[in-house]
Write an enzyme that holds these catalytic residues in place. Structure first.
Site, PDB file in Angstrom:
ATOM      1  CG  HIS A 144       9.106  -5.881   1.556  1.00 32.07           C
ATOM      2  ND1 HIS A 144       8.407  -5.654   0.394  1.00 32.07           N
ATOM      3  CD2 HIS A 144       8.686  -4.939   2.448  1.00 32.07           C
ATOM      4  CE1 HIS A 144       7.596  -4.616   0.565  1.00 32.07           C
ATOM      5  NE2 HIS A 144       7.743  -4.176   1.795  1.00 32.07           N
ATOM      6  CG  ASP A 181       2.304  -3.990   3.403  1.00 32.76           C
ATOM      7  OD1 ASP A 181       2.854  -3.078   2.747  1.00 32.76           O
ATOM      8  OD2 ASP A 181       2.556  -4.220   4.591  1.00 32.76           O
ATOM      9  CG  HIS A 183       5.242  -0.628   1.312  1.00 34.71           C
ATOM     10  ND1 HIS A 183       5.033  -0.617   2.682  1.00 34.71           N
ATOM     11  CD2 HIS A 183       5.471   0.662   0.960  1.00 34.71           C
ATOM     12  CE1 HIS A 183       5.138   0.622   3.128  1.00 34.71           C
ATOM     13  NE2 HIS A 183       5.401   1.415   2.106  1.00 34.71           N
ATOM     14  CG  ASP A 269       1.611  -0.658   5.099  1.00 34.84           C
ATOM     15  OD1 ASP A 269       0.698  -1.323   4.577  1.00 34.84           O
ATOM     16  OD2 ASP A 269       2.804  -1.006   5.046  1.00 34.84           O
TER      17      ASP A 269
END
Length: 372
Positions: A144, A181, A183, A269
């Site tokens: 990120h 991931d 996200h 995740d």
């Protein structure tokens, strides 16, 4: 087939925490942070992965190594000097905030440099031919992080730093970065958005984090147009949707791009019990995804594949998912049995939901004609 697989980790990476206290004293020095410090990005999921590997015997089949902190010259390939100076000042002070959900604690700067250094060393060893593939248990994560701003538990762009260092040291011309991931890998996308030498691919839960990012229309810009591919999946997507997205979109994009190296942002995740997402993957899902990308690396780039750990917040379950990934990399199978697997296999979407998700992926495929 057994492979020379490296596993890069360091105990110091488990000592980062964004909270400030252990019991009633500020942590730092010899006082370790508590397991979570009130924060989702706990060291325990990573520590327990390594512990499971040790107990299962998998660690004995790997080449275990730490690494030095990423050099400043390598950090500067991605991050401006003023950002690094601001980050270090906060870390030295023992507190600060580099961006949304990027709180700094004592020593965070040095630990983040070490986390990036693990990724750099893993890529370097694979490109030098010392290893067939590698896994970097990097913490804190990095996908990120923007060049001048931390975000979402990320302080340095670990993978981007490793890719840019590999280009400088080894002259690598084409690198593919696959991010599964849960996200969106917004930081990696931003860093390479105008580049045609790095193909960025992200499979993620739609509109989870960061909000409003990771849309399919984000295809790159300038020379990078067509070299960024986002595949947002509906919440509740399970094993079938991920496998189909890999086969229908990701693998064809890799075939067209012909990378010299594949790096995976290996967030775990998207598992079915993660507290920060709503997907339904299980350990066998991650085993299958890893097999697909490992086989693609064999076909396209002499097996040069590096996994860099990203998210994963279910402390009890991340170890089983990560263990399956690393078994595939090493070409071995241990006696470990996933006790959550029957439950999660029984919670997969209905046939109607799977068919609808496949239709959504097919529609994306008709829009994505990557000229790479």
């Amino acid at each position: 087939m057994s492979r020379r697989t490296g596993f890069f980790f360091d105990e110091h990476c488990f000592w980062h925490a964004a909270g400030l206290h252990a019991l009633v004293l500020p942590f730092g020095g010899w006082l370790q942070p508590p397991s979570s410090a009130g924060h989702a990005e706990s060291p325990e999921s990573k520590r327990r992965l390594k512990s499971l590997m040790d107990v299962s015997g998998l660690s004995q089949r790997l080449r275990l190594s730490s690494a030095p902190m990423a050099a400043e010259e390598d950090l500067l390939r991605v991050h401006p000097a003023d950002y690094l100076q601001r980050f270090k000042a906060m870390s030295d002070a023992g507190h600060g905030e580099l961006g949304e959900e990027a709180q700094v604690g004592p020593g965070t700067y040095e630990i983040a440099r070490l986390s990036a250094g693990l990724a750099v060393a893993a890529v370097d060893a694979v490109l030098r031919g010392e290893l067939d593939n590698a896994y970097a248990l990097s913490r804190p994560p990095g996908h990120h992080c923007l060049p001048d701003r931390g975000l979402g538990f990320c302080y340095l762009a670990n993978i981007a730093i490793a890719v840019e260092t590999a280009r400088a040291r080894h002259g690598v011309k084409r690198v593919a970065v696959l991010d599964w991931d849960v996200h969106h890998g917004n930081g990696t996308q931003t860093i390479f958005y105008e580049r045609d030498d790095v193909l960025t691919l992200s499979i993620h839960q739609e509109n989870c984090f960061p909000l409003g990012q990771g849309h399919p229309d984000e295809r790159g810009q300038g020379r990078g147009l067509g070299y960024n591919l986002n595949i947002p999946l509906l919440p509740g997507s399970g094993d079938d949707a991920y496998r189909y997205a890999m086969e229908r979109l990701i693998l064809p994009a890799l075939e067209r791009f012909r990378p010299e190296l594949i790096v995976v942002a290996c967030g775990l995740d998207a598992n079915g019990v993660d507290p920060l997402a709503r997907m339904l993957l299980h350990s066998e899902s991650f085993r299958s995804l890893t097999t697909l990308v490992r086989d693609a690396a064999d076909r396209l780039c002499n097996g040069r594949l590096v996994m860099v750990h990203e998210g994963g917040y279910a402390e009890a379950y991340v170890p089983f998912c990560g263990h399956a990934v690393i078994e595939v990399l090493a070409g071995v199978r241990t006696a470990v049995s996933d006790p959550f697997l029957p439950m999660l296999e029984g919670q997969q979407p209905s046939a109607e939901a799977r068919a609808f998700q496949r239709q959504c992926i097919d529609r994306l495929a008709t829009r994505f004609e990557l000229d790479v």
